[in-house]
Scaffold this motif. Structure first.
Motif, mmCIF file in Angstrom:
data_model
loop_
_atom_site.group_PDB
_atom_site.id
_atom_site.type_symbol
_atom_site.label_atom_id
_atom_site.label_comp_id
_atom_site.label_asym_id
_atom_site.label_seq_id
_atom_site.Cartn_x
_atom_site.Cartn_y
_atom_site.Cartn_z
ATOM 1 N N ARG A 341 -5.558 10.794 -3.379
ATOM 2 C CA ARG A 341 -4.968 10.010 -2.290
ATOM 3 C C ARG A 341 -6.032 9.542 -1.303
ATOM 4 N N PHE A 342 -7.053 10.349 -1.089
ATOM 5 C CA PHE A 342 -8.135 9.883 -0.207
ATOM 6 C C PHE A 342 -8.789 8.638 -0.806
ATOM 7 N N HIS A 347 -10.245 5.176 1.070
ATOM 8 C CA HIS A 347 -11.502 4.544 0.682
ATOM 9 C C HIS A 347 -11.305 3.145 0.088
ATOM 10 N N PHE A 348 -10.648 3.087 -1.062
ATOM 11 C CA PHE A 348 -10.507 1.769 -1.714
ATOM 12 C C PHE A 348 -9.309 0.984 -1.185
ATOM 13 N N LYS A 349 -8.349 1.681 -0.672
ATOM 14 C CA LYS A 349 -7.121 1.054 -0.141
ATOM 15 C C LYS A 349 -6.402 0.188 -1.176
ATOM 16 N N VAL A 380 -5.200 6.230 -13.866
ATOM 17 C CA VAL A 380 -4.884 5.183 -12.892
ATOM 18 C C VAL A 380 -4.257 5.863 -11.686
ATOM 19 N N LEU A 381 -4.860 5.647 -10.519
ATOM 20 C CA LEU A 381 -4.386 6.281 -9.290
ATOM 21 C C LEU A 381 -3.875 5.207 -8.330
ATOM 22 N N VAL A 382 -2.770 5.503 -7.668
ATOM 23 C CA VAL A 382 -2.234 4.532 -6.701
ATOM 24 C C VAL A 382 -2.009 5.207 -5.346
ATOM 25 N N PRO A 383 -2.107 4.407 -4.277
ATOM 26 C CA PRO A 383 -1.865 4.959 -2.949
ATOM 27 C C PRO A 383 -0.466 5.566 -2.852
#
Ligand code: 4AD
Ligand code: MG
Length: 464
Positions: A341-342, A347-349, A380-383
């Motif tokens: 989540r960070f 960071h990348f938003k 794959v990571l999402v906010p």
């Protein structure tokens, strides 16, 4: 002929037409002037339609007793509405009460806001709320879009088995399938229960992933995908883990890691586009009551290119952040939700694809990279959620695969069928698994996966 409320509110039926609707009362309001206003829902769309009943109707006394949850059949004329907030209403000629609510005072889903925790206790009635009917409509759009996307792109839908003997992910969180006679359990010589006789003599489990089976068909039909229930007996009490969840797993022959990273991005964008096209009313509700950025988040996603970052570089970013994390950030440790989540939120938003993880934290089937210490894995990571898809390029070289199986203590005889793919016309191939509930959670903003599946299965909860 019965009309769906959606068809009436959509401007597809002319005013003045005699119509019939069937549904459930959401709210009632009685005026002193001899009118009762009923809002009736049938689930076909977000809004209900207002029904105006007047005191000339035979059963007006009954109509005055109607309450949230009662089922009705209404016949009347569709007319333009004078009230604000709705375009059309029905002037009733008859209101037939099909089912009363036993005791209005104890009806669990009163017309007010309930906590999500409470609604989980009444999972059989929660579809009557705005939140859950909207969720199911969005979920349905996404499920249809999954098939649409893959079928449009030349994939075949493969039905992989639920009962299996292999532990694809090697995490050991398996539900055992048993055909043992519980009243008369077989015993070993030592007098212990003989589980080796499970499932007609073979130890078996509920599948954690259809991937290994999907690989066999990808290596013949080129592109396949699965979409079905999968099971994890992990004792997790988080917002993103279910014991039973639905997974979508595309598998592609002659593809590498970058190909499936792109596939994951395109796939997610397609689902979101379909929701924005079909479920704007539902999304407006989520935007208003659940997640104030829901619509904007989905709309901007289509312009974003998902950032691709190596695991090694992700570690550097986390270390350089100066943040204090609960879990250590160190080579060889998996990223935790807080790290994910960070990276995506601070960071990348935007969504990111983390690639090339250390081999020791990844399953046996992932392809060894040239550096000899990482494998061609991707998450794959999402906010807001963290990991939403996990995938890899598969090890297509027999010698490498056998070596990794040995390291993971897997019996080559048990996996002969799987290694055969590397003996007979092997090809590079890759795929991923997307957790369907995490996708629905991401789209709706409903932060707990228990609230994006009809009947959640979590440790200690298999009611309904
Ligand atoms: O990362 P996972 O464990 O990967 C696999 O199972 C691969 N065999 C997939 C493949 O390459 N074909 O799981 C894939 C995804 C995760 O990213 C997550 O979205 C979801 O499945 N997932 C869960 N969703 C809800 N509850 C759980 N307990 C989940 N475990 C995984
Ligand atoms: Mg994973």
């Amino acid at each position: 002929q019965t009309h769906s409320i959606k068809s009436l509110l959509n401007d597809t039926v002319e005013t003045g037409t005699a119509v019939e609707i069937k549904g459930w009362i959401r709210t009632t309001r009685d005026s002193k002037g001899g009118f009762s206003f009923l809002v009736v829902h049938d689930g076909s769309c977000f809004d209900g339609i207002q029904v105006v009943a007047n005191n000339e109707l035979d059963n007006y006394d009954d109509i005055l007793k109607l309450f949230t949850g009662c089922s009705v059949i209404v016949q009347g004329d569709l007319v333009e509405s004078g009230g604000k907030g709705q375009k059309f209403e029905i002037h009733a000629k008859s209101v037939e009460v099909v089912g009363w609510v036993e005791n209005p005072d104890t009806y669990p889903v009163q017309p007010k806001r309930h906590t999500m925790e409470f609604l989980r206790e009444v999972a059989h009635l929660r579809p009557r709320t705005n939140t859950f009917s909207a969720m199911i409509r969005v979920r349905n759009t996404m499920a249809q879009a999954v098939h649409q996307y893959f079928s449009q792109n030349g994939y075949f839908w493969l039905h992989t088995p639920i009962i299996t003997a292999s532990d694809c992910e090697g995490a050991g969180d398996l539900f055992r399938v048993s055909t043992l006679d519980m009243m008369n359990l077989p015993k070993t010589d030592k007098g212990e229960i003989d589980y080796s006789q499970d499932f007609f003599g073979k130890e078996s489990y509920l599948t954690v992933s259809g991937q290994l089976n999907a690989e066999t068909y990808a290596c013949a039909l080129s592109k396949v995908y699965t979409f079905g229930p999968t099971f994890r007996a992990e004792n997790s009490h988080t917002q993103r883990h279910l014991a039973e969840f639905w997974m979508i797993e595309p598998e592609v022959a002659f593809a590498d890691l970058n190909d499936v990273a792109q596939l994951g991005e395109d796939f997610l964008k397609f689902l979101i586009k379909k929701v924005l096209e079909n479920n704007m009313d539902d999304m407006k509700f989520f935007n208003g009551f659940v997640d104030k950025t829901a619509i904007q988040r989905l709309e901007t996603l289509s312009d974003d290119t998902f950032e691709r970052v190596n695991y090694a570089d992700a570690l550097e970013i986390l270390k350089a952040s100066g943040r204090k994390f609960d879990y250590p950030v160190e080579w060889g440790l998996d990223l935790q939700t807080e790290h994910e989540r960070f990276l995506t939120e601070q960071h990348f938003k935007k969504p990111i694809v983390v690639m090339n993880y250390p081999e020791e934290i990844k399953p046996f089937y992932m392809r060894m990279n040239d550096d000899g210490k990482t494998v061609a894995a991707m998450d794959v990571l999402v906010p807001g959620i963290g990991e939403i898809m996990g995938g890899a390029q598969r090890e297509e070289r027999l010698d490498y695969l056998l070596k990794r199986m040995e390291q993971h203590n897997l019996d080559p005889a048990e996996y002969k069928w799987y290694t055969d793919l590397r003996r007979y016309g092997t090809v590079p191939h890759a795929g991923f698994g997307a957790g369907f509930e995490r996708l629905v959670s991401y789209v709706t903003g409903l932060s707990n996966v228990r609230d994006v599946i009809a009947f959640p299965r979590t440790p200690g909860s298999a009611k309904f």
